[in-house]
Design a protein around this motif. Structure first.
Motif, PDB file in Angstrom:
ATOM      1  N   UNK A 139     -15.056  -7.168  -3.538  1.00 47.74           N
ATOM      2  CA  UNK A 139     -14.981  -6.816  -2.110  1.00 47.74           C
ATOM      3  C   UNK A 139     -13.761  -7.478  -1.457  1.00 47.74           C
ATOM      4  N   UNK A 140     -12.674  -7.552  -2.240  1.00 47.72           N
ATOM      5  CA  UNK A 140     -11.416  -8.106  -1.739  1.00 47.72           C
ATOM      6  C   UNK A 140     -10.641  -6.980  -1.048  1.00 47.72           C
ATOM      7  N   UNK A 141     -10.895  -6.786   0.229  1.00 43.86           N
ATOM      8  CA  UNK A 141     -10.381  -5.635   0.969  1.00 43.86           C
ATOM      9  C   UNK A 141      -8.857  -5.573   0.953  1.00 43.86           C
ATOM     10  N   UNK A 142      -8.226  -6.722   1.228  1.00 41.47           N
ATOM     11  CA  UNK A 142      -6.761  -6.742   1.301  1.00 41.47           C
ATOM     12  C   UNK A 142      -6.137  -6.321  -0.030  1.00 41.47           C
ATOM     13  N   UNK A 143      -6.689  -6.837  -1.135  1.00 38.69           N
ATOM     14  CA  UNK A 143      -6.147  -6.481  -2.455  1.00 38.69           C
ATOM     15  C   UNK A 143      -6.422  -5.014  -2.781  1.00 38.69           C
ATOM     16  N   UNK A 144      -7.579  -4.486  -2.373  1.00 38.37           N
ATOM     17  CA  UNK A 144      -7.879  -3.065  -2.606  1.00 38.37           C
ATOM     18  C   UNK A 144      -6.855  -2.185  -1.892  1.00 38.37           C
ATOM     19  N   UNK A 145      -6.564  -2.536  -0.646  1.00 34.54           N
ATOM     20  CA  UNK A 145      -5.568  -1.769   0.110  1.00 34.54           C
ATOM     21  C   UNK A 145      -4.195  -1.846  -0.556  1.00 34.54           C
ATOM     22  N   UNK A 146      -3.903  -3.048  -1.083  1.00 33.44           N
ATOM     23  CA  UNK A 146      -2.610  -3.254  -1.736  1.00 33.44           C
ATOM     24  C   UNK A 146      -2.493  -2.389  -3.002  1.00 33.44           C
ATOM     25  N   UNK A 147      -3.561  -2.404  -3.787  1.00 33.26           N
ATOM     26  CA  UNK A 147      -3.559  -1.582  -5.017  1.00 33.26           C
ATOM     27  C   UNK A 147      -3.506  -0.087  -4.673  1.00 33.26           C
ATOM     28  N   UNK A 148      -4.284   0.360  -3.700  1.00 36.32           N
ATOM     29  CA  UNK A 148      -4.288   1.776  -3.318  1.00 36.32           C
ATOM     30  C   UNK A 148      -2.919   2.228  -2.811  1.00 36.32           C
ATOM     31  N   UNK A 149      -2.274   1.348  -2.072  1.00 32.83           N
ATOM     32  CA  UNK A 149      -0.942   1.666  -1.566  1.00 32.83           C
ATOM     33  C   UNK A 149       0.037   1.906  -2.717  1.00 32.83           C
ATOM     34  N   UNK A 150      -0.036   1.013  -3.721  1.00 27.98           N
ATOM     35  CA  UNK A 150       0.854   1.171  -4.884  1.00 27.98           C
ATOM     36  C   UNK A 150       0.490   2.413  -5.692  1.00 27.98           C
ATOM     37  N   UNK A 151      -0.806   2.696  -5.825  1.00 33.80           N
ATOM     38  CA  UNK A 151      -1.247   3.893  -6.554  1.00 33.80           C
ATOM     39  C   UNK A 151      -0.782   5.157  -5.850  1.00 33.80           C
ATOM     40  N   UNK A 152      -0.772   5.146  -4.512  1.00 32.68           N
ATOM     41  CA  UNK A 152      -0.272   6.304  -3.747  1.00 32.68           C
ATOM     42  C   UNK A 152       1.200   6.535  -4.055  1.00 32.68           C
ATOM     43  N   UNK A 153       1.943   5.428  -4.137  1.00 29.87           N
ATOM     44  CA  UNK A 153       3.382   5.527  -4.396  1.00 29.87           C
ATOM     45  C   UNK A 153       3.683   6.045  -5.804  1.00 29.87           C
ATOM     46  N   UNK A 154       2.790   5.719  -6.771  1.00 27.93           N
ATOM     47  CA  UNK A 154       3.060   6.026  -8.168  1.00 27.93           C
ATOM     48  C   UNK A 154       2.339   7.268  -8.699  1.00 27.93           C
ATOM     49  N   UNK A 155       1.565   7.954  -7.847  1.00 26.24           N
ATOM     50  CA  UNK A 155       0.818   9.114  -8.346  1.00 26.24           C
ATOM     51  C   UNK A 155       1.146  10.360  -7.523  1.00 26.24           C
ATOM     52  N   UNK A 156       0.739  11.506  -8.091  1.00 27.65           N
ATOM     53  CA  UNK A 156       0.983  12.798  -7.439  1.00 27.65           C
ATOM     54  C   UNK A 156      -0.276  13.658  -7.531  1.00 27.65           C
ATOM     55  N   UNK A 157      -0.263  14.811  -6.892  1.00 26.97           N
ATOM     56  CA  UNK A 157      -1.333  15.788  -7.024  1.00 26.97           C
ATOM     57  C   UNK A 157      -2.655  15.300  -6.504  1.00 26.97           C
ATOM     58  N   UNK A 158      -3.716  15.643  -7.251  1.00 26.85           N
ATOM     59  CA  UNK A 158      -5.070  15.287  -6.843  1.00 26.85           C
ATOM     60  C   UNK A 158      -5.288  13.780  -6.776  1.00 26.85           C
ATOM     61  N   UNK A 159      -4.664  13.044  -7.720  1.00 31.91           N
ATOM     62  CA  UNK A 159      -4.802  11.576  -7.712  1.00 31.91           C
ATOM     63  C   UNK A 159      -4.218  11.002  -6.421  1.00 31.91           C
ATOM     64  N   UNK A 160      -3.044  11.552  -6.047  1.00 31.82           N
ATOM     65  CA  UNK A 160      -2.407  11.089  -4.813  1.00 31.82           C
ATOM     66  C   UNK A 160      -3.331  11.313  -3.617  1.00 31.82           C
TER      67      UNK A 160
END
Length: 576
Positions: free
Chosen positions: A271-292
């Motif tokens: 339940x580390x909210x800040x780290x979850x947001x950080x990881x999701x932000x990076x995943x948004x930058x590195x993914x496309x399509x449905x994953x994005x």
């Protein structure tokens, strides 16, 4: 009881009264202050720690606030600082950074100097430094983290502080400075023996080497990740996964994405909210399509939720603080009321003591006055009794002794068988009886009730003879029942003394006594047709001084009017 014993009793009473007053006025001996009892405080602290361990940060904040409030009552500064530090930490964990800063600043005045509360100082400055680090205020973060280091700072804690300082330098882009302060920590035995701290330092060092393009970066990042996996430091693993993901971002995007997903999974479980947001932000930058799209929706949903949670937490913290402040004010008001009530009681007590003192003094003074008047009255009674005895003795000697002697001589020398001698003897004996009766009446008690007027008439008529006529006017017109007993006795004795004086000196054949009541005063007028004398001589020679003294003692007035061969007059005015 004789006068000496009475005086001793009064003195004893005086001593007892003064002793009672002094004891009543004595102040209580102040009690020694009790030692601080931290039982309640420790209970609140334990509940705060437990709530924090269970991630119940609102509850943790509440209990630390209760500990602070209790410590304020006991003026336990070290606990106040400690509690405020933890409260700020709870706010920081819930994202209330401005509130965390305010709480930390609230504790600063309690520090007083750099040496009195070194541990509290360290914790407080660490909290402020971390708070500014999260909000990217790197200069203030570095400033307060450096202030957190003092002579009492533990080497392990000091290592963590320096590590956080390096994070601020990293955020600033000053990677060389970050490496410079991290390298010496790897040689510290205390850090090497503590794998969690050691892994944290080499992970941050590896990340800075990566930013500098140094080849040592990967080995340090992998080593840190491995140690954290072994000791199950899942919070630390999220940081390792993020740094490894950043390292492989260009070189191996798939592996980078894998580390991001691993990190997101761990952060979600923690339940580390800040780290979850950080990881999701990076995943948004590195993914496309449905994953994005999926990561974007997750990010937006999580971000909205965290904002609501933070606002709720902020409101909750504010409410806890407000309720505590309100409770404190109510207690202060209650304490003030108790103080005011105590002051009122003290004032009332002082008034009572003053009243007791006044009553005591009045009692003492009254006792002395009573004793004085009693003694004076006693002496006066003795003096009057003595004078009465002398007067009676003188009357017996002057008026009766000679007559008795003559009667005895007449009995011895005359023939009592003759009617004429018998009549003469009986006349002499009757004269002796009358004089004896008059002497008795002059010194007997006086009836002041309903028999007063008849007795007064009888006394005055006793002075009537064949050669003396006494006329009485207005006696019945006065309401004698409404006149004070003492004044009736005075009137009786004054008339008696005037008539006795008349019989002795004036050679009167007519006496007139007139009684009048005018405007609440009794007017008594006496006049005879005797030889009369000059007033001063009358008073001095005839004994009328007694009459004057009696009238003046009753606040009355008396005037004498007498001239040689023109009779004697006196006028008496007595308030009734």
């Amino acid at each position: 009881m004789n006068s000496k014993n009475k005086y001793s009793l009064i003195c004893i009473n005086v001593v007892l009264i003064l002793t009672l007053l002094l004891n009543s006025c004595a102040k209580e001996v102040p009690k020694l202050p009790k030692k601080r009892d931290r039982t309640t405080i420790n209970k609140y602290l334990e509940l705060g720690y437990k709530s924090n361990d269970n991630s119940n940060f609102d509850s943790s904040y509440y209990y630390f606030n209760k500990a602070k409030y209790t410590a304020e009552i006991q003026k336990d500064t070290s606990i106040i600082i400690h509690s405020l530090s933890w409260m700020a930490e709870m706010q920081r964990k819930q994202g209330d950074y401005s509130g965390s800063e305010d709480t930390s600043v609230e504790a600063l005045p309690y520090l007083e100097n750099n040496n009195k509360y070194p541990y509290g100082e360290t914790n407080l400055y660490i909290g402020l430094g971390n708070n500014y680090l999260i909000t990217l205020d790197n200069k203030n973060s570095i400033f307060y983290l450096k202030k957190a280091i003092n002579a009492k700072t533990d080497e392990l804690v000091k290592g963590d502080i320096i590590n956080n300082i390096s994070l601020a330098y990293t955020e600033e882009g000053n990677y060389e400075k970050a490496v410079e302060i991290l390298l010496p920590l790897l040689e510290k035995k205390e850090i090497i023996k503590h794998p969690e701290n050691y892994a944290r330092i080499i992970d941050n060092l590896g990340n800075n080497y990566f930013e500098l393009g140094d080849s040592k970066a990967l080995s340090l990042l992998q080593k840190g990740s491995k140690i954290r996996e072994e000791i199950k430091d899942y919070w630390g693993l999220t940081a390792s996964y993020y740094h490894l993901a950043e390292y492989y971002k260009k070189e191996n995007p798939n592996l980078s994405n894998t580390y991001l997903l691993l990190g997101l999974e761990k952060a979600t479980k923690l339940n580390a909210i800040e780290m979850r947001l950080k990881f999701l932000k990076s995943l948004i930058e590195q993914n496309t399509g449905d994953d994005l799209k999926a990561f974007s929706l997750s990010y937006l949903h999580l971000n909205d939720s965290i904002q609501k949670v933070r606002q709720n937490s902020k409101n909750q913290f504010a409410k806890i603080k407000y309720d505590s402040k309100k409770e404190k004010e109510e207690n202060v008001n209650l304490k003030t009321q108790k103080i005011e009530s105590a002051l009122q009681l003290e004032k009332q007590k002082n008034k009572n003591l003053l009243l007791y003192l006044v009553v005591g003094l009045i009692t003492v003074i009254g006792s002395f006055i009573y004793y004085f008047l009693f003694q004076k009255s006693k002496k006066e009674k003795i003096r009057i009794s003595y004078k009465t005895e002398i007067r009676i003795a003188k009357k017996l000697h002057d008026e009766l002794a000679n007559d008795v002697y003559q009667a005895m001589a007449f009995t011895e020398t005359q023939d009592l068988s003759t009617i004429e001698n018998k009549e003469t003897l009986l006349t002499n004996l009757d004269t002796i009886y009358s004089r004896t009766r008059n002497i008795s009446r002059e010194n007997s008690s006086i009836e002041t009730g309903v028999s007063f007027v008849p007795n007064l008439k009888e006394m005055m008529s006793g002075f009537n003879t064949t050669s003396l006529n006494i006329i009485i006017n207005g006696l019945e017109e006065v309401n004698w029942l409404n006149i004070d007993e003492t004044k009736k006795i005075t009137i009786y004795r004054v008339i008696q003394e005037l008539l006795v004086n008349m019989k002795k000196h004036s050679k009167s054949s007519l006496v007139v006594l007139t009684f009048k009541k005018i405007e609440g005063k009794l007017h008594l007028e006496y006049s005879d047709n005797g030889v009369g004398l000059e007033v001063d001589k009358i008073i001095l020679k005839s004994g009328l001084q007694n009459v004057e003294n009696r009238i003046l003692a009753m606040e009355g007035k008396i005037t004498f009017d007498s001239k040689s061969n023109k009779g004697f007059k006196t006028k008496i005015v007595l308030p009734i």
